[in-house]
Design a protein around this motif. Structure first.
Motif, PDB file in Angstrom:
ATOM      1  N   PHE A  17       0.821  -1.349   0.086  1.00  0.00           N
ATOM      2  CA  PHE A  17      -0.057   0.001  -0.063  1.00  0.00           C
ATOM      3  C   PHE A  17       0.907   1.331   0.024  1.00  0.00           C
ATOM      4  O   PHE A  17       0.658   2.291  -0.910  1.00  0.00           O
ATOM      5  CB  PHE A  17      -0.786   0.090   1.317  1.00  0.00           C
ATOM      6  N   TRP A  18       1.907   1.405   0.807  1.00  0.00           N
ATOM      7  CA  TRP A  18       2.517   2.386   1.017  1.00  0.00           C
ATOM      8  C   TRP A  18       3.593   2.816   0.054  1.00  0.00           C
ATOM      9  O   TRP A  18       3.834   3.888  -0.327  1.00  0.00           O
ATOM     10  CB  TRP A  18       3.563   2.490   2.316  1.00  0.00           C
ATOM     11  N   SER A  19       4.061   1.717  -0.697  1.00  0.00           N
ATOM     12  CA  SER A  19       4.901   1.652  -1.811  1.00  0.00           C
ATOM     13  C   SER A  19       4.268   2.246  -3.023  1.00  0.00           C
ATOM     14  O   SER A  19       4.744   3.319  -3.486  1.00  0.00           O
ATOM     15  CB  SER A  19       5.371   0.274  -2.050  1.00  0.00           C
ATOM     16  N   MET A 131      -9.140  -2.026   2.703  1.00  0.00           N
ATOM     17  CA  MET A 131      -7.822  -1.516   3.131  1.00  0.00           C
ATOM     18  C   MET A 131      -7.003  -0.481   2.425  1.00  0.00           C
ATOM     19  O   MET A 131      -6.527   0.316   2.879  1.00  0.00           O
ATOM     20  CB  MET A 131      -6.849  -2.581   3.480  1.00  0.00           C
ATOM     21  N   THR A 132      -7.171  -0.716   1.076  1.00  0.00           N
ATOM     22  CA  THR A 132      -6.468   0.298   0.161  1.00  0.00           C
ATOM     23  C   THR A 132      -7.047   1.661   0.230  1.00  0.00           C
ATOM     24  O   THR A 132      -6.305   2.641   0.239  1.00  0.00           O
ATOM     25  CB  THR A 132      -6.375  -0.471  -1.364  1.00  0.00           C
ATOM     26  N   GLU A 169      -6.409  -1.024  11.162  1.00  0.00           N
ATOM     27  CA  GLU A 169      -5.851  -2.090  11.902  1.00  0.00           C
ATOM     28  C   GLU A 169      -6.891  -3.162  12.372  1.00  0.00           C
ATOM     29  O   GLU A 169      -6.533  -4.462  12.221  1.00  0.00           O
ATOM     30  CB  GLU A 169      -5.265  -1.373  13.295  1.00  0.00           C
ATOM     31  N   ASP A 170      -8.057  -2.723  12.419  1.00  0.00           N
ATOM     32  CA  ASP A 170      -8.999  -3.815  12.919  1.00  0.00           C
ATOM     33  C   ASP A 170      -9.187  -4.648  11.515  1.00  0.00           C
ATOM     34  O   ASP A 170      -9.474  -5.888  11.639  1.00  0.00           O
ATOM     35  CB  ASP A 170     -10.597  -3.081  13.328  1.00  0.00           C
ATOM     36  N   LEU A 171      -9.340  -4.076  10.494  1.00  0.00           N
ATOM     37  CA  LEU A 171      -9.569  -4.679   9.226  1.00  0.00           C
ATOM     38  C   LEU A 171      -8.372  -5.718   8.763  1.00  0.00           C
ATOM     39  O   LEU A 171      -8.586  -6.512   8.196  1.00  0.00           O
ATOM     40  CB  LEU A 171      -9.962  -3.666   8.220  1.00  0.00           C
TER      41      LEU A 171
END
Length: 204
Positions: A17-19, A131-132, A169-171
């Motif tokens: 994701f962060w990349s 999440m994305t 974080e929950d997901l």
């Protein structure tokens, strides 16, 4: 029974994701279309990782197209943005289906999921897609924090960031637990093809 190592963990996913988000913002000025973005931001990972990158890239593109529609856009720009988002959303649905098919294939290689186990309501790729989007919200809220540091809006954005981070974080934990439960034979999943119906008459 254990799943093989071709399945993602939430830690793996966060790296992807962060990349993509960081690489997008480094070269945003030249990423005017989704095709251009796909050519410039070529996959850095393989197998399921490349599929996750693709979903994150599509959602990042759509995020910024929606921003464009809010920035004093005229009718011509709004029409262009709507068409671009419709097109990219179609690609997004196909990418989600492709990722689910890959993950189910990896599970089937080790005899999973157990068909008699209770069915989970959501597929892994749909969770990853959500999440994305949360990752994008976290990125932009952090940027907003830097812009409002020391102002009355700082506390408000901090609260938003904490809320979105908790959801993320929950997901992530839910996804990890889903794969653990599938491996233990406690949960099953199915893949459903998405069907879009626009302006069509349905007969009885």
């Amino acid at each position: 029974m254990k799943t093989n190592n071709r399945l993602p963990t939430s830690t793996d996913l966060m790296q992807i994701f962060w990349s993509i988000i960081d690489r997008w913002h480094e070269q945003e000025s030249i990423l005017t279309t989704l095709d251009a973005a796909e050519q410039v931001l070529t996959p850095q990972f393989s197998n399921w990782g490349a599929l996750v990158e693709h979903i994150q890239l599509i959602n990042t593109y759509q995020w910024h197209m929606e921003d464009r529609s809010r920035a004093n856009a005229n009718d011509k720009i709004l029409t262009e943005v709507k068409r671009a988002i419709d097109n990219s959303n179609s690609r997004r649905i196909k990418a989600i289906e492709t990722l689910d098919a890959y993950l189910l294939g990896a599970l089937k290689e080790v005899g999973l999921p157990v068909s008699s186990a209770p069915l989970h309501s959501e597929s892994p790729a749909l969770i990853i897609d959500r999440m994305t989007i949360l990752a994008l919200k976290i990125y932009h809220l952090k940027n907003d924090l830097a812009d409002v540091a020391g102002t009355m809006n700082e506390d408000f954005i901090n609260i938003q960031l904490l809320n979105i981070t908790e959801q993320f974080e929950d997901l992530a934990n839910c996804l990890d637990r889903l794969f653990d439960d599938i491996a233990a034979g406690k949960t099953s999943i199915k893949m459903y093809r998405q069907i879009k119906i626009y302006d069509k008459e349905l007969s009885d």
